[in-house]
Motif scaffolding. Structure first.
Motif, PDB file in Angstrom:
ATOM      1  N   MET A  68     -74.446 -58.043  51.639  1.00 33.71           N
ATOM      2  CA  MET A  68     -74.383 -57.445  52.973  1.00 33.71           C
ATOM      3  C   MET A  68     -75.288 -56.225  53.022  1.00 33.71           C
ATOM      4  SD  MET A  68     -72.872 -57.668  55.957  1.00 33.71           S
ATOM      5  CE  MET A  68     -72.621 -56.624  57.383  1.00 33.71           C
ATOM      6  N   ALA A  69     -76.112 -56.141  54.050  1.00 37.36           N
ATOM      7  CA  ALA A  69     -77.046 -55.019  54.168  1.00 37.36           C
ATOM      8  C   ALA A  69     -76.295 -53.767  54.594  1.00 37.36           C
ATOM      9  CB  ALA A  69     -78.119 -55.346  55.194  1.00 37.36           C
ATOM     10  N   SER A  70     -76.770 -52.625  54.127  1.00 35.31           N
ATOM     11  CA  SER A  70     -76.192 -51.352  54.543  1.00 35.31           C
ATOM     12  C   SER A  70     -77.299 -50.449  55.059  1.00 35.31           C
ATOM     13  CB  SER A  70     -75.463 -50.683  53.379  1.00 35.31           C
ATOM     14  OG  SER A  70     -76.370 -50.376  52.338  1.00 35.31           O
ATOM     15  N   ASP A  71     -76.972 -49.685  56.090  1.00 33.49           N
ATOM     16  CA  ASP A  71     -77.944 -48.760  56.666  1.00 33.49           C
ATOM     17  C   ASP A  71     -77.573 -47.346  56.272  1.00 33.49           C
ATOM     18  OD1 ASP A  71     -80.081 -49.876  58.447  1.00 33.49           O
ATOM     19  OD2 ASP A  71     -78.371 -50.996  59.192  1.00 33.49           O
ATOM     20  N   SER A  72     -78.179 -46.833  55.210  1.00 34.23           N
ATOM     21  CA  SER A  72     -77.921 -45.456  54.820  1.00 34.23           C
ATOM     22  C   SER A  72     -78.666 -44.539  55.777  1.00 34.23           C
ATOM     23  CB  SER A  72     -78.385 -45.213  53.380  1.00 34.23           C
ATOM     24  OG  SER A  72     -79.755 -45.538  53.243  1.00 34.23           O
ATOM     25  N   PRO A  73     -78.071 -43.396  56.110  1.00 34.28           N
ATOM     26  CA  PRO A  73     -78.734 -42.488  57.061  1.00 34.28           C
ATOM     27  C   PRO A  73     -79.990 -41.872  56.461  1.00 34.28           C
ATOM     28  CG  PRO A  73     -76.772 -41.462  56.128  1.00 34.28           C
ATOM     29  CD  PRO A  73     -76.772 -42.883  55.645  1.00 34.28           C
ATOM     30  N   GLU A  74     -80.937 -41.533  57.324  1.00 37.86           N
ATOM     31  CA  GLU A  74     -82.144 -40.846  56.880  1.00 37.86           C
ATOM     32  C   GLU A  74     -81.777 -39.435  56.436  1.00 37.86           C
ATOM     33  OE1 GLU A  74     -84.909 -42.205  56.540  1.00 37.86           O
ATOM     34  OE2 GLU A  74     -85.288 -43.732  58.060  1.00 37.86           O
ATOM     35  N   SER A  75     -82.589 -38.873  55.540  1.00 36.05           N
ATOM     36  CA  SER A  75     -82.357 -37.495  55.112  1.00 36.05           C
ATOM     37  C   SER A  75     -82.632 -36.551  56.277  1.00 36.05           C
ATOM     38  CB  SER A  75     -83.273 -37.141  53.939  1.00 36.05           C
ATOM     39  OG  SER A  75     -84.626 -37.086  54.364  1.00 36.05           O
ATOM     40  N   LEU A  76     -82.050 -35.354  56.190  1.00 36.20           N
ATOM     41  CA  LEU A  76     -82.262 -34.354  57.236  1.00 36.20           C
ATOM     42  C   LEU A  76     -83.743 -33.981  57.317  1.00 36.20           C
ATOM     43  CD1 LEU A  76     -80.976 -32.564  59.383  1.00 36.20           C
ATOM     44  CD2 LEU A  76     -80.559 -30.845  57.609  1.00 36.20           C
ATOM     45  N   MET A  77     -84.410 -33.914  56.172  1.00 35.53           N
ATOM     46  CA  MET A  77     -85.845 -33.610  56.142  1.00 35.53           C
ATOM     47  C   MET A  77     -86.632 -34.662  56.920  1.00 35.53           C
ATOM     48  SD  MET A  77     -88.550 -31.923  55.149  1.00 35.53           S
ATOM     49  CE  MET A  77     -88.673 -31.013  53.621  1.00 35.53           C
ATOM     50  N   THR A  78     -86.312 -35.927  56.694  1.00 39.39           N
ATOM     51  CA  THR A  78     -87.008 -37.019  57.385  1.00 39.39           C
ATOM     52  C   THR A  78     -86.786 -36.944  58.892  1.00 39.39           C
ATOM     53  OG1 THR A  78     -86.832 -38.469  55.456  1.00 39.39           O
ATOM     54  CG2 THR A  78     -87.199 -39.529  57.586  1.00 39.39           C
ATOM     55  N   LEU A  79     -85.540 -36.732  59.296  1.00 35.37           N
ATOM     56  CA  LEU A  79     -85.221 -36.668  60.723  1.00 35.37           C
ATOM     57  C   LEU A  79     -85.919 -35.495  61.403  1.00 35.37           C
ATOM     58  CD1 LEU A  79     -81.392 -37.471  60.559  1.00 35.37           C
ATOM     59  CD2 LEU A  79     -83.187 -38.972  61.419  1.00 35.37           C
ATOM     60  N   CYS A  80     -85.900 -34.343  60.736  1.00 36.63           N
ATOM     61  CA  CYS A  80     -86.531 -33.150  61.321  1.00 36.63           C
ATOM     62  C   CYS A  80     -88.051 -33.313  61.406  1.00 36.63           C
ATOM     63  CB  CYS A  80     -86.181 -31.914  60.501  1.00 36.63           C
ATOM     64  SG  CYS A  80     -84.458 -31.410  60.646  1.00 36.63           S
ATOM     65  N   THR A  81     -88.640 -33.868  60.335  1.00 37.41           N
ATOM     66  CA  THR A  81     -90.089 -34.087  60.333  1.00 37.41           C
ATOM     67  C   THR A  81     -90.492 -35.020  61.462  1.00 37.41           C
ATOM     68  OG1 THR A  81     -90.165 -33.797  57.926  1.00 37.41           O
ATOM     69  CG2 THR A  81     -92.044 -34.885  58.950  1.00 37.41           C
ATOM     70  N   ASP A  82     -89.763 -36.119  61.586  1.00 40.67           N
ATOM     71  CA  ASP A  82     -90.078 -37.100  62.620  1.00 40.67           C
ATOM     72  C   ASP A  82     -89.936 -36.486  64.014  1.00 40.67           C
ATOM     73  OD1 ASP A  82     -90.606 -40.036  63.201  1.00 40.67           O
ATOM     74  OD2 ASP A  82     -88.762 -39.746  64.323  1.00 40.67           O
ATOM     75  N   TYR A  83     -88.883 -35.731  64.216  1.00 43.91           N
ATOM     76  CA  TYR A  83     -88.662 -35.123  65.530  1.00 43.91           C
ATOM     77  C   TYR A  83     -89.771 -34.129  65.864  1.00 43.91           C
ATOM     78  CZ  TYR A  83     -86.531 -32.793  69.488  1.00 43.91           C
ATOM     79  OH  TYR A  83     -86.320 -32.278  70.741  1.00 43.91           O
ATOM     80  N   CYS A  84     -90.111 -33.282  64.893  1.00 40.34           N
ATOM     81  CA  CYS A  84     -91.157 -32.277  65.137  1.00 40.34           C
ATOM     82  C   CYS A  84     -92.501 -32.936  65.453  1.00 40.34           C
ATOM     83  CB  CYS A  84     -91.300 -31.356  63.923  1.00 40.34           C
ATOM     84  SG  CYS A  84     -89.946 -30.185  63.741  1.00 40.34           S
ATOM     85  N   LEU A  85     -92.840 -34.002  64.728  1.00 39.84           N
ATOM     86  CA  LEU A  85     -94.126 -34.669  64.961  1.00 39.84           C
ATOM     87  C   LEU A  85     -94.173 -35.345  66.328  1.00 39.84           C
ATOM     88  CD1 LEU A  85     -94.811 -36.197  61.427  1.00 39.84           C
ATOM     89  CD2 LEU A  85     -96.013 -34.299  62.510  1.00 39.84           C
ATOM     90  N   HIS A  86     -93.037 -35.832  66.786  1.00 36.39           N
ATOM     91  CA  HIS A  86     -92.997 -36.460  68.109  1.00 36.39           C
ATOM     92  C   HIS A  86     -92.863 -35.428  69.230  1.00 36.39           C
ATOM     93  CE1 HIS A  86     -92.221 -40.270  65.938  1.00 36.39           C
ATOM     94  NE2 HIS A  86     -92.732 -40.825  67.015  1.00 36.39           N
ATOM     95  N   ASN A  87     -92.555 -34.174  68.856  1.00 35.63           N
ATOM     96  CA  ASN A  87     -92.378 -33.125  69.862  1.00 35.63           C
ATOM     97  C   ASN A  87     -93.035 -31.830  69.395  1.00 35.63           C
ATOM     98  OD1 ASN A  87     -90.140 -34.456  71.760  1.00 35.63           O
ATOM     99  ND2 ASN A  87     -89.548 -34.847  69.647  1.00 35.63           N
ATOM    100  N   LEU A  88     -94.293 -31.930  68.996  1.00 27.97           N
ATOM    101  CA  LEU A  88     -94.986 -30.761  68.454  1.00 27.97           C
ATOM    102  C   LEU A  88     -94.984 -29.597  69.437  1.00 27.97           C
ATOM    103  CD1 LEU A  88     -98.037 -32.404  66.648  1.00 27.97           C
ATOM    104  CD2 LEU A  88     -96.252 -31.021  65.580  1.00 27.97           C
ATOM    105  N   GLU A  89     -95.260 -29.895  70.692  1.00 26.36           N
ATOM    106  CA  GLU A  89     -95.360 -28.825  71.678  1.00 26.36           C
ATOM    107  C   GLU A  89     -94.007 -28.167  71.938  1.00 26.36           C
ATOM    108  OE1 GLU A  89     -96.836 -28.144  76.285  1.00 26.36           O
ATOM    109  OE2 GLU A  89     -97.184 -30.083  75.320  1.00 26.36           O
ATOM    110  N   GLY A  90     -92.950 -28.905  71.755  1.00 27.60           N
ATOM    111  CA  GLY A  90     -91.621 -28.346  72.015  1.00 27.60           C
ATOM    112  C   GLY A  90     -90.979 -27.704  70.806  1.00 27.60           C
ATOM    113  N   THR A  91     -91.616 -27.808  69.642  1.00 28.01           N
ATOM    114  CA  THR A  91     -91.004 -27.263  68.426  1.00 28.01           C
ATOM    115  C   THR A  91     -91.910 -26.242  67.740  1.00 28.01           C
ATOM    116  OG1 THR A  91     -91.838 -29.202  67.218  1.00 28.01           O
ATOM    117  CG2 THR A  91     -89.553 -29.286  67.988  1.00 28.01           C
TER     118      THR A  91
END
Length: 764
Positions: A1-24
């Motif tokens: 059975m597949a499991s979806d482990s959550p992304e690390s906080l670093m990964t989530l923050c990096t992804d968010y900042c890159l998608h919202n550079l002007e807002g961060t």
């Protein structure tokens, strides 16, 4: 059975900042140039991650747009520190490296950055005091400069590129790892490398050098040497044998290249084993063995394997002191032997060897990788893939890494079709399946070639639609509509694409349907139908197109209006005439017109003698059970609901049509199983509390009675939720309602009451 482990906080923050550079992290200067906020300081651990993830996003996600001022955010080491960055493909230009020249880089990997020119060599020199690892793999123009920079250039005197010959690695005192693979022909490698004092790893893939004796200047330090696709000779072998500190040696070649004269012999392998005593990794893939290097097959026991050098089926390796960690034997006959003294082997003997090959060669050898993925395709197609998750991740990586390589896109997309089928579904996480969808869409976007498009569409069919595609909903619809351009003649792709389009607009909310309608969905389907009419062909494309229109117009007035505006009714009549016996086609068309008839503002466009006569005649149809007759009656029920004053035609008379509707409803079996799917009863329920058209009221009540009788688990809760029982109780009290309608209403209420009693939770 597949499991979806959550992304690390670093990964989530990096992804968010890159998608919202002007807002961060940033603000916009002059509405176009990114600038870092002055109060921000980011250490190298974060900056490296931001840059490397950014490059990955730009290359792997077409929706993510490159900002030309991005690299300037890292120009000042006082606020942003870079140490280890990996840049690839054409997004990197000279000015980008120039922007970060003040950084104390330790590791700089530049892969296939073809827009870099000799200007960047000067920038590289600024990193020389700190640089330990440098890769220029595939940067084919970095040793070229314009002959007359800034001079006059026109169509008659174009700028000419000339090779820079005076650059060396002078001053790169800390450089230990260097990759010059797939470099510009004509570069004087010996001169270039001479200043380097103590190299430990060197990659000269694709170079053709007559003499490599200069490598012996690092015989006390060189631990890794890659000479992939270099045509070797006896002198090369003797020079390599002097590099006694080597732990990794790669002299593999592309078997399909035709310029190789060198043949591997038992003597050469013996020389390596005797002299390179520290060797733990050896790659001789693609080589033709000039003489037999194997021991007698009689010594091998069937079904057994061994990594013990003493039992080695490859005679020269019997003298190894310990098994190798890695042995590359891809596209050689040696990989099929049983006793191979290595823990990891590349080859074509089995799934493990093939996966090892994809893993080892993906980054820098697409020509080998595509053939290895083709072998995996055969394994997945004919046998069961035992290392599914590993296989899937490797193919995804290859497709991301080589999005512009047609061979990999063809073989990779074909392999994905078999690796994502229902047999393997439970082993795959949501995150992994989303990665598959993204690389599939990348392939569809980059290649209009028939094979890639077909493979990608077929792979999408392995997913739950629309649920699993919703995160890329707009993009996938745009790509499919592009495929369905009628100028394309490949019928198989059209058939799959129409099926996908139909599935995508089924069971989604109205906002999604409206958005897709504005993208040209209705027009595209009608053009397909028009083309089929011209060809006098009623096939799956024709039927799926009408079905897709039925779905996209459901409770979506704007799309219904588009259908009418784009001559949809004309096509409806032509299809009825041309294909009088196509039952499923008729059902789909009448279902669509039922949606149009639900929109009060559009009903006057249906009020013509021709249309009403057609609907009336279809009341007597027995096509597809009761479906065509039922849908025709539904269309007329909504028209009747507007009252006698809206009946603007002399023929057929309203009373005559009403009589035919009553007769049709009485013929239907209330226990008929249905080929229909209601998300809401709202359009039906609005016909209940009215007295202007008793036949419409009766049709609506019959529809509810049929559905709660045959599918109580689905439709009883829906009817209760939408307040249908209250409307039916009020209808039963109405003087204008017919007795048989009231009796049917009571039965609907009784069915729902029994359903509630049976499903009531009595636990305490």
């Amino acid at each position: 059975m597949a499991s979806d482990s959550p992304e690390s906080l670093m990964t989530l923050c990096t992804d968010y900042c890159l998608h919202n550079l002007e807002g961060t992290l940033c603000y916009l200067l002059d509405n176009e140039t990114l600038r870092l906020h002055p109060d921000i300081f980011l250490p190298s651990e974060i900056c490296d991650r931001l840059v490397n993830e950014y490059v990955e996003l730009v290359n792997a996600n077409s929706i993510f747009e490159h900002n030309e001022s991005f690299f300037s955010l890292f120009s000042d080491p006082r606020s942003t520190r870079l140490a280890r960055i990996h840049l690839r493909e054409d997004i990197v230009q000279d000015q980008d490296l120039e922007a970060i020249r003040k950084q104390d880089l330790v590791e700089l990997f530049l892969t296939r950055c073809n827009k870099l020119t000799a200007k960047s060599l000067q920038t590289l020199a600024s990193f020389s005091p700190t640089l330990v690892s440098l890769s220029l793999f595939g940067c084919s123009n970095i040793f070229y400069e314009e002959e007359n920079p800034g001079g006059c250039e026109d169509d008659f005197n174009p700028s000419r590129q000339v090779l820079v010959k005076d650059f060396t690695f002078e001053g790169f005192s800390r450089l230990r790892f260097l990759n010059l693979g797939r470099m510009t022909a004509g570069v004087k490698v010996e001169t270039l490398l001479r200043p380097l004092a103590s190299l430990t790893a060197l990659d000269l893939s694709y170079f053709q050098l007559n003499d490599i004796l200069f490598l012996t200047q690092w015989k006390d330090s060189l631990a890794s040497l890659v000479l992939y696709n270099m045509d070797l000779c006896e002198e090369h072998i003797q020079a390599i044998a002097q590099l006694r500190k080597l732990r990794h040696l790669d002299i593999s070649r592309d078997r399909l290249s035709n310029y190789y004269k060198f043949k591997l012999t038992r003597k050469v392998l013996n020389l390596f084993v005797e002299n390179l005593v520290n060797l733990t990794s050896l790659d001789i893939s693609g080589h033709t063995m000039l003489e037999n290097c194997t021991t007698s097959s009689m010594e091998e026991k069937v079904g057994q394997t061994s990594t013990n050098p003493g039992k080695s089926s490859i005679a020269p390796f019997r003298n190894l002191k310990r098994p190798l960690q890695f042995l590359g034997l891809f596209e050689t006959s040696l990989c099929r032997l049983s006793y191979i003294p290595a823990y990891k082997v590349t080859g074509d003997k089995n799934e493990e060897q093939v996966l090892n090959a994809i893993e080892a060669y993906t980054e820098h050898r697409p020509e080998i990788t595509s053939r290895a993925i083709n072998l995996l395709f055969d394994i997945a197609r004919i046998e069961r893939c035992n290392q599914l998750l590993r296989a899937l991740k490797l193919v995804i990586t290859a497709l991301k890494c080589h999005k512009d390589d047609k061979n990999i896109q063809v073989t990779g997309s074909a392999a994905l079709f078999y690796l994502t089928n229902s047999e393997y579904r439970m082993e795959q996480s949501i995150k992994l399946r989303q990665q598959v969808i993204q690389v599939v869409l990348n392939g569809m976007e980059a290649y209009q070639e028939v094979t890639v498009q077909r493979n990608c569409c077929l792979t999408l069919c392995n997913f739950s639609i629309p649920e699993e595609l919703e995160f890329q909903y707009r993009r996938v619809n745009e790509l499919l509509l592009n495929i369905l351009n009628p100028t394309r003649q490949d019928e198989s792709i059209q058939r799959i694409a129409v099926h996908l389009c139909n599935a995508l607009v089924c069971q989604v909310d109205n906002d999604h349907k409206e958005a897709v309608g504005k993208m040209g969905f209705v027009m595209t389907m009608l053009k397909l139908i028009q083309k089929k009419l011209v060809d006098k062909t009623c096939d799956q494309v024709m039927e799926f197109s009408w079905s897709a229109l039925w779905n996209i117009t459901d409770e979506t007035p704007d799309n219904c209006e588009m259908f009418l505006n784009y001559s949809g009714m004309k096509l409806f009549l032509e299809c009825l005439k041309e294909f009088p016996n196509k039952q499923e086609l008729h059902r789909n068309m009448l279902g669509l017109l039922g949606n149009v008839a639900e929109v009060q503002e559009l009903r006057p466009q249906l009020m013509t003698s021709q249309f009403i006569s057609v609907f009336s005649n279809l009341l007597d149809s027995e096509a597809d059970g009761i479906e065509v007759s039922y849908n025709a009656c539904g269309v007329l029920s909504h028209i009747m609901f507007d009252g006698p004053d809206a009946w603007m035609i002399p023929e057929p008379r309203r009373e005559e049509v009403v009589d035919r509707m009553w007769a049709a409803i009485q013929r239907w079996d209330v226990n008929s199983r249905r080929n229909i799917n209601y998300r809401s009863f709202e359009p039906i329920l609005r016909l209940i509390p009215q007295g202007i058209s008793p036949v419409s009221q009766h049709w609506a009540t019959w529809a509810l009675y049929n559905l709660v009788s045959v599918y109580p688990d689905k439709y009883c809760p829906l009817l209760i939720k939408e307040g249908g029982l209250l409307l039916l109780r009020d209808m039963i009290k109405m003087a204008s309602a017919r007795p048989e309608t009231k009796e049917m209403g009571r039965k609907v209420i009784e069915h729902c009451s029994n359903f509630m009693d049976e499903n009531m939770d009595t636990s305490r």
